[in-house]
Structures are given as C-alpha cells and as structure tokens.
Write a protein that holds these residues in place. Structure first.
Motif, PDB file in Angstrom:
ATOM      1  N   ARG A 112       0.827  -1.201   0.000  1.00 26.03           N
ATOM      2  CA  ARG A 112       0.000   0.000   0.000  1.00 26.03           C
ATOM      3  C   ARG A 112       0.869   1.261   0.000  1.00 26.03           C
ATOM      4  O   ARG A 112       0.547   2.245  -0.681  1.00 26.03           O
ATOM      5  N   ALA A 113       1.951   1.246   0.738  1.00 25.72           N
ATOM      6  CA  ALA A 113       2.821   2.421   0.792  1.00 25.72           C
ATOM      7  C   ALA A 113       3.359   2.769  -0.589  1.00 25.72           C
ATOM      8  O   ALA A 113       3.409   3.947  -0.971  1.00 25.72           O
ATOM      9  N   GLU A 114       3.776   1.769  -1.343  1.00 27.42           N
ATOM     10  CA  GLU A 114       4.274   2.034  -2.700  1.00 27.42           C
ATOM     11  C   GLU A 114       3.150   2.537  -3.592  1.00 27.42           C
ATOM     12  O   GLU A 114       3.356   3.437  -4.418  1.00 27.42           O
ATOM     13  N   ALA A 115       1.948   1.977  -3.439  1.00 28.36           N
ATOM     14  CA  ALA A 115       0.808   2.429  -4.246  1.00 28.36           C
ATOM     15  C   ALA A 115       0.465   3.883  -3.933  1.00 28.36           C
ATOM     16  O   ALA A 115       0.121   4.659  -4.833  1.00 28.36           O
ATOM     17  N   LEU A 116       0.557   4.274  -2.671  1.00 27.38           N
ATOM     18  CA  LEU A 116       0.314   5.670  -2.312  1.00 27.38           C
ATOM     19  C   LEU A 116       1.345   6.589  -2.964  1.00 27.38           C
ATOM     20  O   LEU A 116       1.007   7.690  -3.430  1.00 27.38           O
ATOM     21  N   ALA A 117       2.595   6.147  -3.002  1.00 24.80           N
ATOM     22  CA  ALA A 117       3.638   6.941  -3.654  1.00 24.80           C
ATOM     23  C   ALA A 117       3.348   7.092  -5.148  1.00 24.80           C
ATOM     24  O   ALA A 117       3.562   8.168  -5.732  1.00 24.80           O
ATOM     25  N   ILE A 118       2.848   6.031  -5.765  1.00 29.23           N
ATOM     26  CA  ILE A 118       2.493   6.076  -7.187  1.00 29.23           C
ATOM     27  C   ILE A 118       1.356   7.067  -7.416  1.00 29.23           C
ATOM     28  O   ILE A 118       1.394   7.891  -8.333  1.00 29.23           O
ATOM     29  N   ARG A 119       0.341   6.994  -6.569  1.00 33.18           N
ATOM     30  CA  ARG A 119      -0.779   7.935  -6.697  1.00 33.18           C
ATOM     31  C   ARG A 119      -0.312   9.372  -6.486  1.00 33.18           C
ATOM     32  O   ARG A 119      -0.673  10.280  -7.248  1.00 33.18           O
ATOM     33  N   ASP A 120       0.509   9.582  -5.468  1.00 35.06           N
ATOM     34  CA  ASP A 120       0.950  10.934  -5.147  1.00 35.06           C
ATOM     35  C   ASP A 120       1.855  11.509  -6.230  1.00 35.06           C
ATOM     36  O   ASP A 120       1.973  12.742  -6.352  1.00 35.06           O
ATOM     37  N   ALA A 121       2.499  10.642  -7.005  1.00 33.89           N
ATOM     38  CA  ALA A 121       3.346  11.102  -8.106  1.00 33.89           C
ATOM     39  C   ALA A 121       2.529  11.490  -9.334  1.00 33.89           C
ATOM     40  O   ALA A 121       3.091  11.984 -10.313  1.00 33.89           O
ATOM     41  N   GLY A 122       1.221  11.263  -9.292  1.00 40.07           N
ATOM     42  CA  GLY A 122       0.355  11.675 -10.376  1.00 40.07           C
ATOM     43  C   GLY A 122       0.214  10.673 -11.501  1.00 40.07           C
ATOM     44  O   GLY A 122      -0.228  11.035 -12.607  1.00 40.07           O
ATOM     45  N   LEU A 123       0.554   9.407 -11.255  1.00 41.94           N
ATOM     46  CA  LEU A 123       0.421   8.394 -12.301  1.00 41.94           C
ATOM     47  C   LEU A 123      -1.038   7.986 -12.466  1.00 41.94           C
ATOM     48  O   LEU A 123      -1.899   8.324 -11.645  1.00 41.94           O
ATOM     49  N   ASP A 124      -1.317   7.233 -13.523  1.00 43.11           N
ATOM     50  CA  ASP A 124      -2.690   6.892 -13.893  1.00 43.11           C
ATOM     51  C   ASP A 124      -3.136   5.524 -13.416  1.00 43.11           C
ATOM     52  O   ASP A 124      -4.332   5.308 -13.191  1.00 43.11           O
ATOM     53  N   LEU A 125      -2.201   4.573 -13.298  1.00 36.64           N
ATOM     54  CA  LEU A 125      -2.541   3.184 -13.015  1.00 36.64           C
ATOM     55  C   LEU A 125      -1.562   2.598 -12.004  1.00 36.64           C
ATOM     56  O   LEU A 125      -0.392   2.980 -11.972  1.00 36.64           O
ATOM     57  N   ILE A 126      -2.049   1.640 -11.232  1.00 38.87           N
ATOM     58  CA  ILE A 126      -1.204   0.893 -10.301  1.00 38.87           C
ATOM     59  C   ILE A 126      -1.196  -0.568 -10.731  1.00 38.87           C
ATOM     60  O   ILE A 126      -2.259  -1.158 -10.937  1.00 38.87           O
ATOM     61  N   VAL A 127      -0.021  -1.153 -10.868  1.00 42.65           N
ATOM     62  CA  VAL A 127       0.108  -2.590 -11.127  1.00 42.65           C
ATOM     63  C   VAL A 127       0.379  -3.261  -9.785  1.00 42.65           C
ATOM     64  O   VAL A 127       1.452  -3.090  -9.197  1.00 42.65           O
ATOM     65  N   ALA A 128      -0.600  -4.010  -9.291  1.00 43.31           N
ATOM     66  CA  ALA A 128      -0.491  -4.680  -7.996  1.00 43.31           C
ATOM     67  C   ALA A 128       0.188  -6.026  -8.198  1.00 43.31           C
ATOM     68  O   ALA A 128      -0.435  -6.987  -8.653  1.00 43.31           O
TER      69      ALA A 128
END
Length: 367
Positions: free
Chosen positions: A159-175
């Motif tokens: 989750r921490a990495e996904a939050l960093a991805i969201r906060d960086a303004g990216l469009d998609l998360i690969v889980a």
C-alpha cells in the motif's frame, strides 16, 4: 496532455507482462492485435536497442498501442571487495563449465532514473503506456512522458508504494502479488516486504482512487475473471505467455517450464542481486547456501550470472523467470498457447468483458 490510451480501450482486459529479455516486438504486437495490450521490457536494453524494439513493434502493429516498462532502481554502488568475494565463490562453477572466472564485473544495465538517452528514445517512439518497476523516476521525467500523451503506471508490492504512485500523479497501479514471476518490483529490496498475494494486495489498493491491474499467478480465464470480479481494472499475465512461439524464451527455458512442478519457482537474489522469482537451478541453490558471501549490488550481480550462463549454457545458471503457477503453463506449447488462452479467457470472463477477436494470433505462424 491527456493520455492517448485508457484501459477501457482494450477489447480484452489483459496486459502481457513486459518480461525484459523474453517479450519481443512480435509478441507485443500480436497481443495488442488480439485486443489486449502487448508490452516491451526495456530494462535490459540500451537506448539504441530500445528504439529498434519500439520501431519494430509499431511497424508490426501499425499503431502505438503497446506499452514499455522501465527499471527505476537506485544506480548500482560498486564494491570491489564484495564483487571479488562473489566471483571467488563462483570460481569453481566457472571452471566446471570450462572457463576461468572474470577478473571483475560491472553494472550491465543503466537505471532509467539516470538514463537521458532512454528518455529521449521513449519520447520519440511515443508508446501508449509507460510503466515503471523498482520505483519511480523524477517528477521531471514523469512530466516529460505525460506531455507526450503516455498513460503512466508503476508496480506496487504494498500500500505504501501504491500511495507513492498515486501521489506522483500516475494513472494506473500494477499490484504485483508475491506469486509473480520475474523481478519483484519492490522499491527498496532491503526494506520490509509483507509478501502479499495478488488477491490480498488488490483488496488493499482498491480504495486509492486509481485503476488497479492485478499481476501474479494469473494463468487463464478463470484466474482473470476472479480478479476482475474482485475489482481489478485489468490483469497482467507473464508466465502464461513465455511458451508462446513469439517469445524469446530458449528451448531450455521452454522445456523446463513445460516440466515445472509445484515449488520449482523460487524467490532468489543470486541471479541478479534483487529479489526475483524463477525456476530453481544450481545458481539459486548456491545463493541460498549458508556459506554464500554477500551479493554485489543489482545489477552487478547479474553480470556474473550472465557470464557464467554464457560459459555453461543449459539451465544451471540461467534466469528462467516464472511465477508460482508455472506448472499450469505446461500445456502452453508452441502453436497452442494462444488459442487455449483465448478460449479460456472468453469462457471464464464472459463475452461482455472479453469480446471479439481471440488471442489465437499468438499461435499463428511467425510472419
């Protein structure tokens, strides 16, 4: 600029995993032509090689609807004493293969975070999707890729990495679940790792406000349907595509995959220096032995493995990446993988989500 590509554009909600060294322009183009999204792993390529791969993919596909993946690891820190200790440990293996060990090893892949030539090559090629593995590049690089209209994604193992991805303004998360084959996308390989399976990780990320792509252990339509029903916007499949005739997998790799047994796919650092899941062999056993010395940094460790494999051939020291569900790939042999995959996907996920042209293109004779 708004992204030129959306997951809803896909006729089949399947992304072929980038699989650096195994995915080819032919494979990526055929998957995209079939309604999914084909991908190229550029982590093992230099800028010129990457440009050629992207140009071939576009020529085969007739459009830019494919993805590329970039490694964003911390650039390697050389440690001559550690590197020589690792080579000394492997020296009997080199001699077993009829070769003398090298006198030194080096950083064989550049990280995208420090590779301006790779950035220029990707900007010039304009692929529809650009994804990041091992972390995130600078805000300036993200902005440059955004300005050329690419949809941006990154791998999260927590989750921490996904939050960093969201906060960086990216469009998609690969889980990426712990079942996945190939390199684990964890940002800090020496930090904590919950080793969450795909389903559990997906459930943790669905409230973050970005579409989530489920990756790890997905081999057929039933697997895909289960993750789509759980909220995934799409699925990413890698091991399922390795045996396709368009992949670059060697005959030794294909043979081992076809005969894989439960437990054969292990997580190891011994091949590259970072955690990665592949078929167990002599090198993974050496890395797990109690007498093994500390590993050099990634990807310096990879240089030793590549040299040893080049000397020995076969599978004893090879990077034959595969997920925990590798035994289920044994049916995916040359000429049959695509039609079986398409039939399974359509039957299990339903005609609304997986309509139209089947993935039988993957099993067509090479052009």
């Amino acid at each position: 600029m708004s992204p030129r590509f959306q997951l809803t554009d896909l006729g089949v909600p399947v992304i072929q995993a980038p699989m650096a060294g195994t995915a080819t322009p032919h494979l990526a183009a055929e998957v995209s032509l079939a309604g999914g999204l084909g991908s190229l792993g550029l982590g093992a390529a230099d800028a010129a090689q990457a440009a050629a791969m992207m140009a071939e993919t576009r020529a085969r596909l007739g459009s830019d609807r494919y993805g590329v993946n970039l490694f964003c690891h911390r650039p390697a820190q050389a440690d001559p004493a550690r590197e020589m200790a690792w080579l000394d440990y492997l020296a009997p293996e080199f001699r077993r293969a009829g070769a003398e060990p090298p006198t030194g090893i080096a950083e064989v892949y550049r990280s995208f975070v420090a590779d301006d030539e790779m950035l220029r090559a990707v900007l010039a090629a304009r692929p529809a999707l650009v994804s990041f593995h091992f972390g995130l590049p600078s805000a300036e690089r993200i902005a440059a890729l955004r300005d050329m209209g690419a949809t941006l994604a990154a791998t999260a193992t927590s989750r921490a990495e996904a939050l960093a991805i969201r906060d960086a303004g990216l469009d998609l998360i690969v889980a990426q679940g712990h079942e996945a084959g190939g390199h684990r996308g964890i940002f800090d390989p020496d930090g904590p790792d919950e080793c969450l399976p795909t389903a559990a990780l997906l459930a943790e990320l669905l409230d973050l406000g970005l579409p989530v792509i489920a990756a790890g252990g997905i081999m057929d339509g039933a697997d895909a349907a289960r993750h789509l029903a759980a909220g995934a916007a799409a699925v990413q499949m890698g091991t399922a595509f390795v045996a396709c005739p368009e992949s670059a997998a060697s005959e030794a790799y294909r043979s081992r995959l076809a005969g894989a047994q439960p437990g054969d796919a292990v997580m190891t650092r011994a091949i590259s220096g970072r955690p990665a899941r592949g078929l167990a062999n002599r090198l993974t056993a050496l890395g797990a032995a109690p007498e093994a010395p500390p590993l050099p940094d990634y990807p310096i460790t990879y240089d030793a493995a590549k040299r040893l494999h080049a000397a020995a051939g076969g599978s004893d020291y090879a990077a034959q990446w595969a997920g925990t569900q590798a035994p289920r790939a044994r049916h995916a042999r040359r000429g049959s993988a695509g039609t079986a995959r398409a039939r399974d996907l359509r039957a299990s996920a339903g005609p609304r989500r997986l309509p139209g042209r089947p993935m039988s293109v993957i099993s067509r004779p090479s052009r």
